[in-house]
Design an enzyme around this catalytic site. Sequence first.
Site, mmCIF file in Angstrom:
data_model
loop_
_atom_site.group_PDB
_atom_site.id
_atom_site.type_symbol
_atom_site.label_atom_id
_atom_site.label_comp_id
_atom_site.label_asym_id
_atom_site.label_seq_id
_atom_site.Cartn_x
_atom_site.Cartn_y
_atom_site.Cartn_z
ATOM 1 C CG HIS A 1 -1.966 -1.298 1.129
ATOM 2 N ND1 HIS A 1 -3.228 -0.693 0.626
ATOM 3 C CD2 HIS A 1 -2.056 -2.184 1.748
ATOM 4 C CE1 HIS A 1 -4.172 -1.980 0.846
ATOM 5 N NE2 HIS A 1 -3.125 -2.785 1.351
ATOM 6 N NE ARG B 1 -3.166 7.442 7.420
ATOM 7 C CZ ARG B 1 -1.926 7.372 6.952
ATOM 8 N NH1 ARG B 1 -1.110 8.122 7.989
ATOM 9 N NH2 ARG B 1 -1.472 7.093 5.890
HETATM 10 C C1 GFP Z 1 -3.198 3.598 2.160
HETATM 11 C C2 GFP Z 1 -2.461 4.232 0.870
HETATM 12 C C3 GFP Z 1 -3.534 4.946 0.079
HETATM 13 C C4 GFP Z 1 -4.460 3.515 -0.314
HETATM 14 C C5 GFP Z 1 -4.980 2.664 0.864
HETATM 15 C C6 GFP Z 1 -5.531 1.650 0.663
HETATM 16 O O1 GFP Z 1 -3.878 4.502 2.914
HETATM 17 O O2 GFP Z 1 -3.203 5.570 -1.005
HETATM 18 O O3 GFP Z 1 -5.632 4.279 -0.992
HETATM 19 O O4 GFP Z 1 -3.879 2.482 1.502
HETATM 20 O O5 GFP Z 1 -4.936 0.960 -0.454
HETATM 21 F F1 GFP Z 1 -1.695 5.207 1.358
HETATM 22 P P1 GFP Z 1 -3.581 5.029 4.175
HETATM 23 O O6 GFP Z 1 -4.034 4.183 5.215
HETATM 24 O O7 GFP Z 1 -2.155 5.461 4.364
HETATM 25 O O8 GFP Z 1 -4.473 6.476 4.274
#
Ligand code: GFP
Length: 841
Positions: free
Chosen positions: A374, A568
Amino acid sequence: VESSIPEHMREAWKKFSPKGFTTKDEFESEAVKHIETTLARSLFNCDELAAYSGTALAFRDRLIIDWNKTQQRQSFADQKRLYYLSLEFLMGRALDNAMLNVGLKNVAKDGLADLGFRIEDIIAQEHDAALGNGGLGRLAACFLDSMATLNYAAWGYGLRYRYGIFKQEIQDGYQVEIPDYWLDFNPWEFPRHDVSVDVQFYGWVNKYTNDEGKQIVSWQDGEIVTATAYDVPVPGYGTPTVNNLRLWSSKASSGEFDFAKFNSGEYESAVADEQRAETISAVLYPNDNLERGKELRLKQQYFWCAASLHDIVRRFKKSKRKWSEFSDQVAIQLNDTHPTLAIVELQRILVDMEGLGWDEAWTIVTSTFGYTNHTVLPEALEKWSVPLIQNLLPRHLQIIYEINLQFLQSVEKRFPKDRDLLGRVSIIEESQPKMVRMAYLAIIGSHKVNGVAELHSDLIKTTIFKDFVKVYGPDKFTNVTNGITPRRWLHQANPRLSELIASKIGSYEFLKDLTLLNKLEPFVDDKEFKKEWAEIKYANKVRLAQHIQTTKGYSVNPKALFDIQVKRIHEYKRQQLNIFGVIHRYMAIKSMSPEERKKLVPRVSVFGGKAAPGYWMAKTIIHLINKVGEVVNKDPDVGDLLKVVFLEDYNVSKAEIIVPASDISEHISTAGTEASGTSNMKFVLNGGMIIGTLDGANIEITREIGEQNIFLFGNLSEDVEDLRHHHFYGDYKVNPELVKVFDCIKKGTFGDEGAFGALISGIVEHGDYYLVSDDFNSYCQTQDLIDEAYKDQDAWVTKSITSVARMGFFTSDRCINEYADTIWNIEPLDVAEEKEVRART
Ligand code: GFP
Ligand code: GFP
């Protein structure tokens, strides 16, 4: 099965097995029964919370009937199942979702009205299940909804935190964190004291050869903590399938309670042991995309992985199949690297406990797991120190070393001349102390690795995991672009829009097949339709304005352009760019004549999101936003032209109010840093425009809805590295307009300038890693374009409708089907018969 009711007595059972309510009267009778008996309240003593509880319990009963049947059906069908291991499930509220998914919201509404309650007030009583930080946890929740809706036999496994993500309060502009104890009354979970697993920590490894000459490895002594299962039903939409989310809670193992201490009067110390065990599942760690390596976090991870794996293996063993069939029956998806120890644990179970040979076991392991990445932010990639693992999980460390040895040998064989490569791909980083690179372990132990949007999946192949592409070839790496569930993010959050769409395209089928939204396109010129569309957006803005009024105590004009950034707080997501842009706008307004001001489009800038408690820069951004708000909102020169709102304690249930109310939302990360983003999808699906960089899923959103329907700006990801280099070695100058913003801050316009010094010096003196200055100009210009575009409301509504019509791709249903086809190799269960039975009764 031993515990079954004897065949000839099953008729009696069936006669009395509950059927669940379907009518208003039945619902009321169930709810009142629960209020009077389960809650011991009377009709003279029933407030909204009690009414909520009774309603929730009635729906829980209803769900659990289907849950039982689903579990039985899945067991009998004996097909391959998917297990989604995620340390976070950001579920939000469950009641509204349950009512909509089983199609009984109107029944409940009428029933509650009969008893003197408004359904909205009742729904609002529920405490959010906030077992996640942000995008990653909410994605897991959307996935559960899709897996159930599509009738996949799929379970989630997670931890039952006693404290979810902290509650955020703002005091004098600063974020303050308050614990979120959410389990006072949680009707949505079933403690299953019959399902528990003992999990071991510490101790030592005993290797010996037994009488038959076999090498035996046993992990001895240490500490045992018991994992108890709590099951949460996950209802699908418009289907009898109710899947399971199993959350583990820790407690001292019964064998562990030290009766010797107890008897010798050391009662307190015995209780302390008990509490220490309970600590493991006590808190969700706030994530700031910075790896912090706390032992308790590692303990959590292992505790959860071990409990889940033992449960999965136990279930598999009930089928009496051969081990070689394991991966025909079981697929496990690792949501980020947090559950990577599951790979090691399965290898340990197969080799040490079940006696399989190493290679045979490893083949099973690697064909079972898939790993989703991610983030490409290097500082967020998880690593654990070798001494820490050695102490906590001595056997696992041996297994990790063995996995690494075999892997490196195979690499060496294939690339004999490339010594550096071995060091680069080794699971062990040769640092002081040595570290275990969890992402590498996850790649090596899985058969597929995926990113979450096209750009991101390309980037992992060319940056952080480049060497693994060389080793494995490109096919091991794949993309599954994220999605969101339209049930929660359209139907539940924006019921009027959902209803309007259904009335236009003939049914609510689009909630199960989101591509049907394209049937809206022919109506883009339908005047009446456009009017209703615009009215709904306005009503949603009024609702948000009311929320702002009640929570913040001041009013904003719902006719203004609502500009929203909620996520966030992180430097890469660039809320600082947004607030600098707001200050720029504020300065412009101040310098205008009253005549010029009249031509402006009034704007409300809304921010929301939590900063990780230890992430000081993110907290500084929150502080600045609040201080700017304090000044701007009461400046008589500005009036309604600009309002700056920081909404406290952003969470899922607040998102359901905020998302439908945007005109513009901001997805403005430095190109190449936001893996996907999912709120961008939510906002567009609700008819909002977006301002964004060419990053993450913004790129695919643009492709789907058309360039004319999105406001893009900023540098491209392929230019980021050169720009950063230029900041240090070229003749780099901060953008002059941004310098003016900094001067305004430094003058003390928003209070003590010292409080914001680091934000400024990060850009002026320390290389502006996130390219705020480079993108500032095009950001402000694009904001001006937005103002212009907003003046033509008719064209704006056309864009809005066209975009929604083209959002079909971004449903998490598409996403789950892709995972099922290309990674998990699972098929949905046939529930046609069950549906028919239900329709008849
Ligand atoms: C992370 C990534 C995001 C993505 C989500 C789900 O999210 O870009 O959309 O995972 O895959 F950074 P956060 O928990 O960091 O917001
Ligand atoms: C699951 C459920 C049980 C249910 C059975 C039915 O058990 O409540 O009775 O399926 O087959 F949890 P396990 O698969 O976990 O044994």
